[in-house]
Scaffold this motif. Structure first.
Motif, PDB file in Angstrom:
ATOM      1  N   TRP A  38       1.457  -1.502  -0.486  1.00 35.92           N
ATOM      2  CA  TRP A  38       0.293  -0.339   0.463  1.00 35.92           C
ATOM      3  C   TRP A  38       0.800   1.457  -0.189  1.00 35.92           C
ATOM      4  O   TRP A  38       0.198   2.562  -0.154  1.00 35.92           O
ATOM      5  CB  TRP A  38      -0.815  -0.008   1.622  1.00 35.92           C
ATOM      6  CG  TRP A  38      -2.394  -1.281   1.114  1.00 35.92           C
ATOM      7  CD1 TRP A  38      -2.111  -2.376   1.790  1.00 35.92           C
ATOM      8  CD2 TRP A  38      -3.221  -0.665   0.657  1.00 35.92           C
ATOM      9  NE1 TRP A  38      -3.225  -3.214   1.118  1.00 35.92           N
ATOM     10  CE2 TRP A  38      -3.933  -2.357   0.679  1.00 35.92           C
ATOM     11  CE3 TRP A  38      -3.980   0.530   0.211  1.00 35.92           C
ATOM     12  CZ2 TRP A  38      -5.089  -1.803  -0.162  1.00 35.92           C
ATOM     13  CZ3 TRP A  38      -5.129   0.192  -0.610  1.00 35.92           C
ATOM     14  CH2 TRP A  38      -5.918  -1.045  -0.514  1.00 35.92           C
ATOM     15  N   HIS A  66      -9.160  -2.003   5.022  1.00 34.83           N
ATOM     16  CA  HIS A  66      -9.149  -3.671   4.991  1.00 34.83           C
ATOM     17  C   HIS A  66      -9.410  -4.238   3.758  1.00 34.83           C
ATOM     18  O   HIS A  66     -10.000  -4.021   2.737  1.00 34.83           O
ATOM     19  CB  HIS A  66     -10.758  -3.742   5.711  1.00 34.83           C
ATOM     20  CG  HIS A  66     -11.317  -3.558   7.410  1.00 34.83           C
ATOM     21  ND1 HIS A  66     -11.365  -2.104   7.776  1.00 34.83           N
ATOM     22  CD2 HIS A  66     -10.879  -4.485   8.324  1.00 34.83           C
ATOM     23  CE1 HIS A  66     -11.420  -2.891   9.199  1.00 34.83           C
ATOM     24  NE2 HIS A  66     -10.731  -3.472   9.825  1.00 34.83           N
ATOM     25  N   HIS A  67      -7.981  -5.044   3.799  1.00 34.48           N
ATOM     26  CA  HIS A  67      -8.311  -5.635   2.284  1.00 34.48           C
ATOM     27  C   HIS A  67      -7.917  -7.141   2.492  1.00 34.48           C
ATOM     28  O   HIS A  67      -7.491  -7.636   3.493  1.00 34.48           O
ATOM     29  CB  HIS A  67      -7.124  -4.898   1.593  1.00 34.48           C
ATOM     30  CG  HIS A  67      -5.978  -5.082   2.369  1.00 34.48           C
ATOM     31  ND1 HIS A  67      -4.466  -5.865   1.540  1.00 34.48           N
ATOM     32  CD2 HIS A  67      -5.428  -4.710   3.201  1.00 34.48           C
ATOM     33  CE1 HIS A  67      -3.961  -5.774   2.817  1.00 34.48           C
ATOM     34  NE2 HIS A  67      -4.633  -4.950   3.787  1.00 34.48           N
ATOM     35  N   CYS A  71      -7.694 -10.798  -2.853  1.00 37.02           N
ATOM     36  CA  CYS A  71      -9.085 -10.088  -3.627  1.00 37.02           C
ATOM     37  C   CYS A  71      -8.921  -9.527  -4.707  1.00 37.02           C
ATOM     38  O   CYS A  71      -8.075  -8.422  -4.709  1.00 37.02           O
ATOM     39  CB  CYS A  71      -9.991  -9.549  -2.461  1.00 37.02           C
ATOM     40  SG  CYS A  71     -10.865  -7.767  -2.299  1.00 37.02           S
ATOM     41  N   CYS A  74      -9.591  -5.176  -4.277  1.00 42.59           N
ATOM     42  CA  CYS A  74      -8.353  -4.427  -2.956  1.00 42.59           C
ATOM     43  C   CYS A  74      -6.989  -4.638  -3.805  1.00 42.59           C
ATOM     44  O   CYS A  74      -6.571  -3.483  -4.162  1.00 42.59           O
ATOM     45  CB  CYS A  74      -8.453  -5.946  -1.849  1.00 42.59           C
ATOM     46  SG  CYS A  74      -9.305  -6.185  -0.659  1.00 42.59           S
ATOM     47  N   GLN A  75      -6.730  -5.195  -4.919  1.00 41.91           N
ATOM     48  CA  GLN A  75      -5.536  -5.275  -5.141  1.00 41.91           C
ATOM     49  C   GLN A  75      -5.482  -4.201  -6.246  1.00 41.91           C
ATOM     50  O   GLN A  75      -4.098  -3.697  -6.392  1.00 41.91           O
ATOM     51  CB  GLN A  75      -4.868  -6.640  -5.796  1.00 41.91           C
ATOM     52  CG  GLN A  75      -5.159  -7.751  -5.560  1.00 41.91           C
ATOM     53  CD  GLN A  75      -4.118  -7.759  -4.293  1.00 41.91           C
ATOM     54  OE1 GLN A  75      -3.449  -7.081  -5.023  1.00 41.91           O
ATOM     55  NE2 GLN A  75      -3.647  -8.301  -3.785  1.00 41.91           N
ATOM     56  N   LYS A  78      -5.448  -1.090  -4.020  1.00 41.74           N
ATOM     57  CA  LYS A  78      -4.107  -1.261  -3.088  1.00 41.74           C
ATOM     58  C   LYS A  78      -3.159  -0.165  -4.930  1.00 41.74           C
ATOM     59  O   LYS A  78      -2.239  -0.053  -4.228  1.00 41.74           O
ATOM     60  CB  LYS A  78      -3.324  -2.143  -3.496  1.00 41.74           C
ATOM     61  CG  LYS A  78      -1.605  -2.023  -2.650  1.00 41.74           C
ATOM     62  CD  LYS A  78      -1.355  -4.035  -2.603  1.00 41.74           C
ATOM     63  CE  LYS A  78      -2.971  -4.407  -1.696  1.00 41.74           C
ATOM     64  NZ  LYS A  78      -1.752  -5.839  -1.404  1.00 41.74           N
ATOM     65  N   ASN A  99      -3.347  -1.353   7.662  1.00 45.16           N
ATOM     66  CA  ASN A  99      -3.849  -2.064   6.664  1.00 45.16           C
ATOM     67  C   ASN A  99      -4.115  -3.175   7.352  1.00 45.16           C
ATOM     68  O   ASN A  99      -2.744  -3.723   7.760  1.00 45.16           O
ATOM     69  CB  ASN A  99      -3.620  -1.938   5.439  1.00 45.16           C
ATOM     70  CG  ASN A  99      -2.510  -3.474   5.311  1.00 45.16           C
ATOM     71  OD1 ASN A  99      -1.922  -3.764   5.404  1.00 45.16           O
ATOM     72  ND2 ASN A  99      -0.979  -1.722   4.417  1.00 45.16           N
ATOM     73  N   VAL A 116     -14.716  -6.302   2.001  1.00 43.29           N
ATOM     74  CA  VAL A 116     -13.482  -5.588   0.999  1.00 43.29           C
ATOM     75  C   VAL A 116     -13.290  -5.342   0.131  1.00 43.29           C
ATOM     76  O   VAL A 116     -13.894  -6.051  -0.823  1.00 43.29           O
ATOM     77  CB  VAL A 116     -11.842  -6.357   1.899  1.00 43.29           C
ATOM     78  CG1 VAL A 116     -11.660  -6.458   3.790  1.00 43.29           C
ATOM     79  CG2 VAL A 116     -12.483  -8.014   0.941  1.00 43.29           C
ATOM     80  N   PRO A 117     -12.147  -4.035  -0.274  1.00 46.42           N
ATOM     81  CA  PRO A 117     -12.020  -3.160   0.650  1.00 46.42           C
ATOM     82  C   PRO A 117     -12.625  -2.480   1.228  1.00 46.42           C
ATOM     83  O   PRO A 117     -13.756  -2.319   0.739  1.00 46.42           O
ATOM     84  CB  PRO A 117     -11.117  -2.675  -0.179  1.00 46.42           C
ATOM     85  CG  PRO A 117     -11.746  -2.751  -1.824  1.00 46.42           C
ATOM     86  CD  PRO A 117     -12.744  -4.268  -1.946  1.00 46.42           C
ATOM     87  N   THR A 142     -17.033   1.732   0.575  1.00 48.36           N
ATOM     88  CA  THR A 142     -15.364   0.652  -0.548  1.00 48.36           C
ATOM     89  C   THR A 142     -15.510   2.118  -1.406  1.00 48.36           C
ATOM     90  O   THR A 142     -15.865   2.943  -1.488  1.00 48.36           O
ATOM     91  CB  THR A 142     -16.535  -0.770  -1.035  1.00 48.36           C
ATOM     92  OG1 THR A 142     -15.591  -1.315  -1.742  1.00 48.36           O
ATOM     93  CG2 THR A 142     -17.272  -0.120  -1.850  1.00 48.36           C
TER      94      THR A 142
END
Length: 166
Positions: A38, A66-67, A71, A74-75, A78, A99, A116-117, A142
């Motif tokens: 991150w 939160h991740h 996911c 999330c990626q 990020k 994180n 998540v995220p 989110t």
């Protein structure tokens, strides 16, 4: 021939020592395991409790991301988060950053579910800011990569709220 092999040895030594120097330099800046991609320049706290303590002590808001590793959303977030200079700079200078890849016991951090995220802000008075939300009514906290400008606005909002309320 003697000159040639001396030169070859000399060049080999230079190559080895510069590689060694680079390895030592890399070693000095230990990979920031807490960043999890991150933002390696950001100082990350390890736990929610530590985050609360630091927020109170430094009078900075705590930003909780939160991740999960597997996911794709999330990626994607990020990557956008890590590549955005304004976010990285604000995160470094104005926030306590955390994180998490697991849920906290604080139910205030999942007011509308444990998806998540999810990014939430906690102010230095240790109040979870349920009023700083993203753009989606079904998942209030989110953000998607294209929401980065919106996240920046929310970071600024979190900073403004401290000034006006404390």
């Amino acid at each position: 021939i003697m000159l040639h092999s001396t030169l070859a040895l000399y060049l080999l030594l230079i190559a080895v020592s510069s590689n060694l120097a680079m390895a030592i330099k890399k070693e000095k800046r230990a990979p920031q395991t807490l960043s999890r991609g991150w933002g390696d320049e950001i100082t990350w706290v390890q736990t929610y409790e530590e985050g609360l303590y630091q927020a109170k002590k430094s009078n900075k808001p705590l930003m909780v991301i939160h991740h999960l590793e597997d996911c794709q959303y999330c990626q994607a977030l990020k990557k956008a988060f890590a590549e955005n200079e304004e976010i990285q700079e604000m995160a470094q200078n104005n926030f306590v950053m955390l994180n998490l890849m697991h849920e906290t016991t604080d139910k205030n951090l999942s007011p509308d579910g444990q998806y998540v995220p999810r990014i939430m802000f906690v102010d230095p008075s240790l109040t979870v800011r349920a009023d700083i939300t993203g753009r989606y009514s079904n998942r209030l906290y989110t953000y998607e990569p294209q929401d980065i400008p919106f996240l920046i606005e929310n970071m600024k909002k979190a900073l403004r709220l401290i000034q006006t309320e404390l």
